[in-house]
Design a protein around this motif. Sequence first.
Motif, short mmCIF file in Angstrom:
data_model
loop_
_atom_site.label_atom_id
_atom_site.label_comp_id
_atom_site.label_asym_id
_atom_site.label_seq_id
_atom_site.Cartn_x
_atom_site.Cartn_y
_atom_site.Cartn_z
N UNK A 3 55.39 89.51 -62.54
CA UNK A 3 54.72 90.16 -61.42
C UNK A 3 53.62 89.30 -60.83
N UNK A 4 53.10 88.35 -61.61
CA UNK A 4 51.93 87.58 -61.21
C UNK A 4 52.31 86.33 -60.42
N UNK A 5 51.93 86.29 -59.16
CA UNK A 5 52.18 85.11 -58.35
C UNK A 5 51.40 83.91 -58.88
N UNK A 6 50.20 84.16 -59.41
CA UNK A 6 49.41 83.06 -59.95
C UNK A 6 50.07 82.41 -61.15
N UNK A 7 50.62 83.20 -62.04
CA UNK A 7 51.31 82.64 -63.20
C UNK A 7 52.59 81.92 -62.79
N UNK A 8 53.31 82.50 -61.84
CA UNK A 8 54.57 81.89 -61.40
C UNK A 8 54.34 80.55 -60.70
N UNK A 9 53.18 80.37 -60.11
CA UNK A 9 52.86 79.08 -59.50
C UNK A 9 52.95 77.96 -60.54
N UNK A 10 52.53 78.26 -61.77
CA UNK A 10 52.62 77.25 -62.83
C UNK A 10 54.01 77.22 -63.47
N UNK A 11 54.75 78.32 -63.38
CA UNK A 11 56.06 78.40 -64.03
C UNK A 11 57.16 77.68 -63.27
N UNK A 12 57.04 77.60 -61.96
CA UNK A 12 58.16 77.09 -61.15
C UNK A 12 58.65 75.70 -61.54
N UNK A 13 57.77 74.78 -61.95
CA UNK A 13 58.30 73.48 -62.39
C UNK A 13 59.08 73.56 -63.71
N UNK A 14 58.98 74.68 -64.43
CA UNK A 14 59.56 74.77 -65.76
C UNK A 14 60.88 75.53 -65.81
N UNK A 15 61.09 76.45 -64.87
CA UNK A 15 62.33 77.24 -64.87
C UNK A 15 62.47 77.97 -63.56
N UNK A 16 63.71 78.39 -63.19
CA UNK A 16 63.88 79.22 -62.00
C UNK A 16 63.21 80.57 -62.22
N UNK A 17 62.49 81.05 -61.22
CA UNK A 17 61.75 82.31 -61.38
C UNK A 17 61.92 83.20 -60.16
#
Length: 218
Positions: free
Chosen positions: A68-82
């Motif tokens: 749900x967190x856009x802030x967390x997903x900003x860091x996740x995108x280089x690591x996996x499809x989200x």
Amino acid sequence: MRAAYDEIADWYESEFLPRNADDPLGQRRVLAGLLGRGEGACLEIGCGTGVHAGVLRDLGWTPVGVDLSAGMLRHARPRLPVVRGDAARLPFRDGSLPAVAALMVHTDMPAYPAVLREAARVLRPGGALVHVGVHPCFCGGFADRADPEAIVVRPGYLDGHWTKKSWTDQGIRDKVGASHWPLAELLGAFLEAGLALEAFAEGDGPTPVILGVRARRP
């Protein structure tokens, strides 16, 4: 919609994760032991910054994350499809996934029984859900873990409440709060979701910090 973790996403990535890089709680060991090797997509519910994606890949799975967190997903995108979404309303078709993982997130989700029902919905028949979360018997606002050799359990275990009370200011609960699920309620939620409980594991240390569960869609 703004998620609580948006406020701490940068701190989580730059400070919290490096302090826990060596997996002191045994999360990766428990995840690997319960999920095992496989292939196809494994959906990580509440993927956060995607830090567990490497473990899933090492096991042969293709990690996909939802949070749900856009802030967390900003860091996740280089690591996996989200995808940004609500774990209680997953944007996936019925019976479309061979595996689902929920890692250290159930206390962040007051509607966790609904999340388990959604996980059961999107799993294929025979598909596995692996839950790895803080141990309900030894972690929560009722537990003082300042001395790891002698955990003090105070009244409150059965209250099942949300709290920011914490024994440390270096963790997450004091920043965004956490919901507590007593063990019977937590395990009962898997059964109510139509999942078959299959295996369990606990973390390392004299008093485990984490509890792992493998459940399967019949």
